[in-house]
Design an enzyme around this catalytic site. Structure first.
Site, PDB file in Angstrom:
ATOM      1  CD  GLN A 198      -0.916  -0.489   3.726  1.00 19.00           C
ATOM      2  OE1 GLN A 198      -2.132  -0.422   3.726  1.00 19.00           O
ATOM      3  NE2 GLN A 198      -0.246  -0.969   4.763  1.00 19.00           N
ATOM      4  CG  ASP A 200      -5.216  -2.034  15.704  1.00 19.53           C
ATOM      5  OD1 ASP A 200      -6.232  -1.410  15.340  1.00 19.53           O
ATOM      6  OD2 ASP A 200      -4.120  -1.487  15.941  1.00 19.53           O
ATOM      7  CD  GLU A 251       0.804  -4.512   9.493  1.00 16.19           C
ATOM      8  OE1 GLU A 251       0.508  -4.242   8.310  1.00 16.19           O
ATOM      9  OE2 GLU A 251       0.051  -4.278  10.454  1.00 16.19           O
ATOM     10  CG  ASP A 284      -0.126   1.353  14.487  1.00 18.44           C
ATOM     11  OD1 ASP A 284      -0.080   0.754  15.573  1.00 18.44           O
ATOM     12  OD2 ASP A 284      -1.196   1.579  13.883  1.00 18.44           O
ATOM     13  CG  ASP A 335      -3.860 -12.811   4.929  1.00 19.70           C
ATOM     14  OD1 ASP A 335      -4.385 -11.747   4.595  1.00 19.70           O
ATOM     15  OD2 ASP A 335      -4.508 -13.827   5.279  1.00 19.70           O
ATOM     16  CB  ALA A 336      -4.459 -11.650  10.149  1.00 22.86           C
ATOM     17  CG  HIS A 361      -3.987   2.496  19.828  1.00 22.04           C
ATOM     18  ND1 HIS A 361      -3.848   3.660  19.100  1.00 22.04           N
ATOM     19  CD2 HIS A 361      -3.874   1.469  18.934  1.00 22.04           C
ATOM     20  CE1 HIS A 361      -3.635   3.349  17.835  1.00 22.04           C
ATOM     21  NE2 HIS A 361      -3.638   2.035  17.703  1.00 22.04           N
TER      22      HIS A 361
END
Length: 554
Positions: A281, A408, A355, A335, A389-390, A313
């Site tokens: 991205q 998240d 992530e 992040d 990939d989750a 958060h």
């Protein structure tokens, strides 16, 4: 529309064999007949590749700017295919001047297709917050470019059919087969070149401009080189001038594209400090210096707002940490901000962060402002970061491995994220959750998208969880620190974040760990009020979302 016979113009000969061919032909070619046919089919190949690149470019940019890839793809494809039919019919009037018509069509297509991405981006950047009639400006322009591109692509095949039949008369079935083969193979090459070559190496804007230049050169060279005897001197001069003008426009735009992109980003986001195209991205960071709050954008969506991220958060992580929390899994959260809150709890022995984008993780570790904001959480020895990939990662995870799972992830309305909010995904999460463990999911803006939020709740219940919902209001309107994205006209509606806390055997209660760290934005009383506020928005009867039947909207 391909004519079954496509006759040559009245008075012209059927074919010419080049050297040694029929002496009486009125269409003089500079090469032999077989070479001429090969050059025409090669032109078909290149034009087909360029046409598909234009199509994919519109889909990709529209999805990036306006979201919902399914809707944008449907709009572009349906409008373009419809326009191709109209273009084929309109091209019948150009058959008597097929060479000049094809040259003009290719020059116009190169200009329209090459500039479409830049024009669409400009309208989105500079008129996106005007409101009123301009609010739908990008979508209107998307339809207009799809229509114009489809009309011009549709006109190509009948004109090429006429030109190839002038070289050598062939039965209609054979001519259609030759043209179709070249067209389909060219489309394959264009379809593969866009994601694997043009997009990663050149980017969306430059890739479209280069494609337009190739289209103009090939179309002009084919007509001016092979069929120049079929053009009047005036037509040749006009065609040369048109192609030179198109190439000058495209070349100038390519030279200025970096300045244009910086100006467009500034118009949308303000001063941009970091702009990175990762393998996944576009990542932008604004602020974070001289007292300005840090904002992190992922593909144009505000992912982190320095003004409000603490409220988000803390609400995401701390209620789930009330109970055993030695082993924590964070899905998304590259992040490092969710991990920061998790690590504030004593007794945390291990945090696994899964992530998708390694580029976001690098920035979270090495960007001074972002790493300071996350308190260097990803460098903590208890934290392990996996780039994956989750969904795929959960399929291979050990059962009952985690006491807490913090989801998240991007908003479910984003098509690429829908599977991460499906019943199947939560079924996988259930398998890796230890007895007595808890899962927390961010479900989007409750006030703005209540059905999506309560669909998340229904999906968790369908996967076997007991749930409790709560929502937290943002401190300032317009800062959606979660994964939601809206147009500028709707951004100010995202004033809250909804969360669903889930457990396996009994309904969880959103409360803080009595032995946990001090939170600046949450108390047990505020969480109880947040749960009541969420309950008042409950939508009755939403169906769970599955891989084969997603029920989220964008």
């Amino acid at each position: 529309m391909i004519e079954s016979q496509a006759p040559a113009p009245p008075g012209s000969a059927q074919s010419w064999d080049g050297p040694g061919g029929d002496a009486g032909s009125s269409l003089r070619l500079p090469v032999r007949q077989d070479t001429g046919r090969f050059l025409v089919l090669a032109g078909v190949f290149v034009c087909a590749a360029c046409g598909l690149v234009y199509e994919l470019e519109l889909v990709a940019l529209a999805t990036y700017l306006m979201g919902d890839s399914v809707a944008q793809t449907s709009v572009v494809l349906s409008v373009m295919v419809f326009a191709m039919g109209i273009g084929s019919l309109a091209a019948k009037r150009l058959r008597r001047r097929a060479a000049a018509g094809f040259g003009a069509v290719e020059a116009a297509l190169a200009l329209v297709g090459g500039c479409s991405a830049m024009a669409l981006y400009a309208v989105f950047a500079w008129t996106g917050d005007w409101g009123g009639v301009w609010a739908s400006g990008p979508r209107t322009l998307l339809v207009a470019f799809s229509l114009a591109t489809g009309l011009l692509i549709g006109a190509e095949v009948p004109l090429l059919m006429e030109l190839i039949q002038r070289i050598r008369r062939q039965d209609a079935g054979g001519a259609v087969a030759d043209l179709s083969a070249a067209d389909y193979v060219g489309a394959l090459v264009g379809g593969l070149a866009f994601p694997f070559l043009l997009l990663p190496l050149l980017g969306q804007l430059t890739g479209a401009l280069i494609t337009g230049a190739v289209n103009a050169v090939v179309g002009g060279a084919l007509v001016l080189g092979l069929f120049r005897q079929d053009l009047t001197p005036r037509a040749r001069r006009l065609l040369v001038a048109a192609n030179v003008c198109v190439l000058v426009v495209l070349g100038s735009a390519a030279v200025l594209v970096d300045d244009f992109e910086r100006a467009a980003r500034h118009a949308m986001y303000g001063p941009v400090r970091v702009a990175v195209h990762t393998d996944v991205q576009e990542v932008l960071i604004t602020g974070g210096q001289e007292g300005r709050p840090l904002n992190l954008y992922l593909d144009g969506r505000l992912r982190v707002s320095g003004r409000d991220e603490l409220r988000y958060h803390e609400a995401l992580a701390h209620p789930a940490m009330n109970g055993p929390h030695a082993r924590v899994l964070v899905l998304g959260g590259g992040d490092g901000l969710a991990a920061r809150e998790v690590l504030r709890h004593s007794g945390v022995r291990r945090v696994d962060v899964v992530e998708l984008d390694a580029g976001v993780v690098r920035l979270a570790r090495h960007d001074p402002a972002l790493s300071a904001l996350n308190a260097h959480a990803l460098d903590d020895p208890r934290v392990r970061v996996t780039t994956a990939d989750a969904f795929d990662w959960l399929r291979g995870a050990a059962p009952a491995a985690y006491d807490v799972i913090v989801s998240d992830l991007p908003h479910p309305g984003i098509t690429a994220s829908t599977k991460l909010y499906s019943q199947e995904f939560y079924g996988l999460a259930r398998q890796v959750l230890a007895p007595g463990g808890r899962l927390v999911v961010h479900g989007g803006a409750v006030a703005h998208r209540p059905r999506d939020f309560w669909t998340v709740d229904a999906t968790l219940r369908a996967a076997g969880f007991r749930t409790a919902a709560y929502r937290v209001r943002g401190r300032e309107a317009g800062f959606a620190a979660g994964p939601d994205r809206g147009s500028r006209s709707t951004a100010h509606a995202h004033r809250d974040w909804g969360f669903v806390l889930a457990a396996l055997h009994r309904p969880p209660e959103p409360r803080l760990d009595p032995a946990g760290p001090h939170t600046r934005t949450l108390t047990d009383a505020s969480l109880a009020a947040d749960a009541r506020a969420a309950e008042r928005t409950r939508v009755r009867g939403p169906e769970p979302s599955t891989l084969l039947h997603p029920r989220y909207s964008d």
